[in-house]
Scaffold this motif. Structure first.
Motif, PDB file in Angstrom:
ATOM      1  N   LEU A   1      15.526  39.275  34.603  1.00 19.31           N
ATOM      2  CA  LEU A   1      16.942  39.320  34.947  1.00 19.31           C
ATOM      3  C   LEU A   1      17.546  37.948  34.682  1.00 19.31           C
ATOM      4  N   LEU A   2      18.499  37.870  33.769  1.00 19.03           N
ATOM      5  CA  LEU A   2      19.137  36.602  33.434  1.00 19.03           C
ATOM      6  C   LEU A   2      20.379  36.346  34.276  1.00 19.03           C
ATOM      7  N   LYS A   3      21.166  37.403  34.510  1.00 20.78           N
ATOM      8  CA  LYS A   3      22.423  37.254  35.257  1.00 20.78           C
ATOM      9  C   LYS A   3      22.809  38.608  35.822  1.00 20.78           C
ATOM     10  N   PHE A   4      23.470  38.574  36.968  1.00 21.61           N
ATOM     11  CA  PHE A   4      23.927  39.804  37.618  1.00 21.61           C
ATOM     12  C   PHE A   4      25.260  39.535  38.282  1.00 21.61           C
ATOM     13  N   GLU A   5      26.163  40.512  38.227  1.00 19.89           N
ATOM     14  CA  GLU A   5      27.441  40.367  38.927  1.00 19.89           C
ATOM     15  C   GLU A   5      28.175  41.697  39.021  1.00 19.89           C
ATOM     16  N   PRO A   6      28.910  41.881  40.113  1.00 20.50           N
ATOM     17  CA  PRO A   6      29.822  43.022  40.163  1.00 20.50           C
ATOM     18  C   PRO A   6      31.058  42.691  39.337  1.00 20.50           C
ATOM     19  N   CYS A   7      31.692  43.712  38.787  1.00 16.12           N
ATOM     20  CA  CYS A   7      32.910  43.516  37.994  1.00 16.12           C
ATOM     21  C   CYS A   7      34.096  43.453  38.952  1.00 16.12           C
ATOM     22  N   VAL A   8      34.791  42.349  38.957  1.00 18.03           N
ATOM     23  CA  VAL A   8      35.861  42.146  39.938  1.00 18.03           C
ATOM     24  C   VAL A   8      37.215  41.890  39.284  1.00 18.03           C
ATOM     25  N   ASN A   9      37.408  42.344  38.044  1.00 16.16           N
ATOM     26  CA  ASN A   9      38.711  42.113  37.429  1.00 16.16           C
ATOM     27  C   ASN A   9      39.735  43.122  37.950  1.00 16.16           C
ATOM     28  N   SER A  10      40.974  42.971  37.512  1.00 14.25           N
ATOM     29  CA  SER A  10      42.076  43.757  38.068  1.00 14.25           C
ATOM     30  C   SER A  10      41.983  45.251  37.787  1.00 14.25           C
ATOM     31  N   LEU A  11      41.230  45.657  36.786  1.00 13.92           N
ATOM     32  CA  LEU A  11      41.054  47.088  36.558  1.00 13.92           C
ATOM     33  C   LEU A  11      40.288  47.716  37.716  1.00 13.92           C
ATOM     34  N   TRP A  12      39.272  47.032  38.190  1.00 17.08           N
ATOM     35  CA  TRP A  12      38.386  47.576  39.212  1.00 17.08           C
ATOM     36  C   TRP A  12      38.822  47.258  40.634  1.00 17.08           C
ATOM     37  N   CYS A  13      39.610  46.198  40.811  1.00 23.48           N
ATOM     38  CA  CYS A  13      39.976  45.729  42.164  1.00 23.48           C
ATOM     39  C   CYS A  13      41.480  45.817  42.398  1.00 23.48           C
ATOM     40  N   ASP A  14      41.845  45.982  43.650  1.00 26.39           N
ATOM     41  CA  ASP A  14      43.252  45.899  44.010  1.00 26.39           C
ATOM     42  C   ASP A  14      43.639  44.421  44.138  1.00 26.39           C
ATOM     43  N   SER A  15      44.861  44.147  44.555  1.00 25.10           N
ATOM     44  CA  SER A  15      45.345  42.767  44.618  1.00 25.10           C
ATOM     45  C   SER A  15      44.601  41.907  45.653  1.00 25.10           C
ATOM     46  N   GLU A  16      43.898  42.553  46.584  1.00 26.28           N
ATOM     47  CA  GLU A  16      43.152  41.814  47.606  1.00 26.28           C
ATOM     48  C   GLU A  16      41.668  41.666  47.268  1.00 26.28           C
ATOM     49  N   GLY A  17      41.246  42.194  46.122  1.00 24.14           N
ATOM     50  CA  GLY A  17      39.854  42.040  45.691  1.00 24.14           C
ATOM     51  C   GLY A  17      38.910  43.146  46.149  1.00 24.14           C
ATOM     52  N   TYR A  18      39.455  44.241  46.655  1.00 27.08           N
ATOM     53  CA  TYR A  18      38.640  45.376  47.082  1.00 27.08           C
ATOM     54  C   TYR A  18      38.633  46.450  45.998  1.00 27.08           C
ATOM     55  N   PRO A  19      37.623  47.315  45.977  1.00 29.37           N
ATOM     56  CA  PRO A  19      37.576  48.357  44.953  1.00 29.37           C
ATOM     57  C   PRO A  19      38.855  49.186  44.909  1.00 29.37           C
ATOM     58  N   ASN A  20      39.327  49.429  43.705  1.00 32.17           N
ATOM     59  CA  ASN A  20      40.560  50.172  43.461  1.00 32.17           C
ATOM     60  C   ASN A  20      40.219  51.663  43.412  1.00 32.17           C
ATOM     61  N   GLY A  21      40.031  52.261  44.584  1.00 32.99           N
ATOM     62  CA  GLY A  21      39.586  53.649  44.692  1.00 32.99           C
ATOM     63  C   GLY A  21      40.536  54.639  44.059  1.00 32.99           C
ATOM     64  N   TYR A  22      39.971  55.664  43.462  1.00 33.76           N
ATOM     65  CA  TYR A  22      40.765  56.723  42.846  1.00 33.76           C
ATOM     66  C   TYR A  22      41.423  57.567  43.929  1.00 33.76           C
ATOM     67  N   LYS A  23      42.705  57.876  43.718  1.00 28.03           N
ATOM     68  CA  LYS A  23      43.458  58.690  44.663  1.00 28.03           C
ATOM     69  C   LYS A  23      43.889  59.986  43.971  1.00 28.03           C
ATOM     70  N   VAL A  24      43.362  61.095  44.455  1.00 32.27           N
ATOM     71  CA  VAL A  24      43.603  62.395  43.833  1.00 32.27           C
ATOM     72  C   VAL A  24      45.087  62.734  43.823  1.00 32.27           C
ATOM     73  N   TYR A  25      45.788  62.448  44.911  1.00 33.82           N
ATOM     74  CA  TYR A  25      47.186  62.840  45.025  1.00 33.82           C
ATOM     75  C   TYR A  25      48.094  62.103  44.047  1.00 33.82           C
ATOM     76  N   SER A  26      47.741  60.886  43.621  1.00 33.40           N
ATOM     77  CA  SER A  26      48.587  60.138  42.693  1.00 33.40           C
ATOM     78  C   SER A  26      47.968  59.990  41.304  1.00 33.40           C
ATOM     79  N   GLY A  27      46.659  60.229  41.195  1.00 35.97           N
ATOM     80  CA  GLY A  27      45.992  60.035  39.918  1.00 35.97           C
ATOM     81  C   GLY A  27      45.783  58.568  39.569  1.00 35.97           C
ATOM     82  N   GLU A  28      46.000  57.688  40.527  1.00 33.66           N
ATOM     83  CA  GLU A  28      45.855  56.254  40.277  1.00 33.66           C
ATOM     84  C   GLU A  28      44.532  55.751  40.838  1.00 33.66           C
ATOM     85  N   GLY A  29      44.106  54.607  40.336  1.00 33.98           N
ATOM     86  CA  GLY A  29      42.867  53.994  40.796  1.00 33.98           C
ATOM     87  C   GLY A  29      41.711  54.336  39.873  1.00 33.98           C
ATOM     88  N   VAL A  30      40.548  53.790  40.212  1.00 34.73           N
ATOM     89  CA  VAL A  30      39.383  53.960  39.351  1.00 34.73           C
ATOM     90  C   VAL A  30      38.199  54.513  40.140  1.00 34.73           C
TER      91      VAL A  30
END
Length: 179
Positions: free
Chosen positions: A138-167
């Motif tokens: 193992l050379l390197k490991f990290e979670p992906c924390v860019n804006s596609l995956w995270c909300d503005s506070e750095g938490y996972p940008n969960g998918y919301k069925v009612y709006s179709g938004e999130g990941v």
């Protein structure tokens, strides 16, 4: 018995070197942690059996996925740098354990060690992981924390069925390896 996901195995050949990837998605705790633990133990035992078979081939193996089990819930191996966990096969009457390098443990100077890949009820959990076994480094490991995956506070940008938004309610994790 609930419906369980398969252990998926893929082998790749890169410049005459073989790498086996074992993808997992263990039973969720949604039905209760204690009630579902027996199924996670079963899936862990199945994984151990396969690793023991691959050991005889002197293989390079990466085990990845959503284990629905925080790293702190695994049995730690007594390795010098605290980077390994013991997977055990006890639920399939196998007395063997397999020591694997854990991507979350033993990382120094890594900002992601104190967070996780899944945020639930105000706590980070490290349930999405890579385990390394055999002739793999193992050379390197990290979670992906860019804006596609995270909300503005750095938490996972969960998918919301009612709006179709999130990941996803999980952050993807990535590992760089040498084998």
């Amino acid at each position: 018995q609930p419906v369980l996901r398969y252990l998926i195995e893929v082998s790749v050949l890169v410049k005459d070197k073989s790498l086996t990837i074992l993808a997992n998605h263990w039973k969720s705790k949604v039905d209760g942690q204690e009630d579902s633990e027996v199924w996670r133990q079963f899936q862990e035992a199945l994984l151990v059996q396969r690793l023991l078979q691959l050991k005889s081939r002197n293989s390079s193996v990466v085990i990845c996925g959503d284990f629905n089990k925080d790293i702190g819930e695994f049995n730690l191996d007594e390795s010098e740098d605290g980077s390994k966990v013991l997977l055990n096969g006890k639920s399939l009457k196998c007395t063997d354990s397999v020591s694997v390098l854990c991507s979350w443990l033993g990382q120094t100077g890594n900002d992601y060690v104190n967070c996780g890949s899944y945020y639930f009820k105000g706590n980070w959990e490290k349930i999405d992981s890579f385990f390394i076994y055999g002739n793999c480094v193992l050379l390197k490991f990290e979670p992906c924390v860019n804006s596609l995956w995270c909300d503005s506070e750095g938490y996972p940008n969960g998918y919301k069925v009612y709006s179709g938004e999130g990941v996803s309610d999980h952050l993807p994790v990535k590992a760089y390896l040498r084998f």
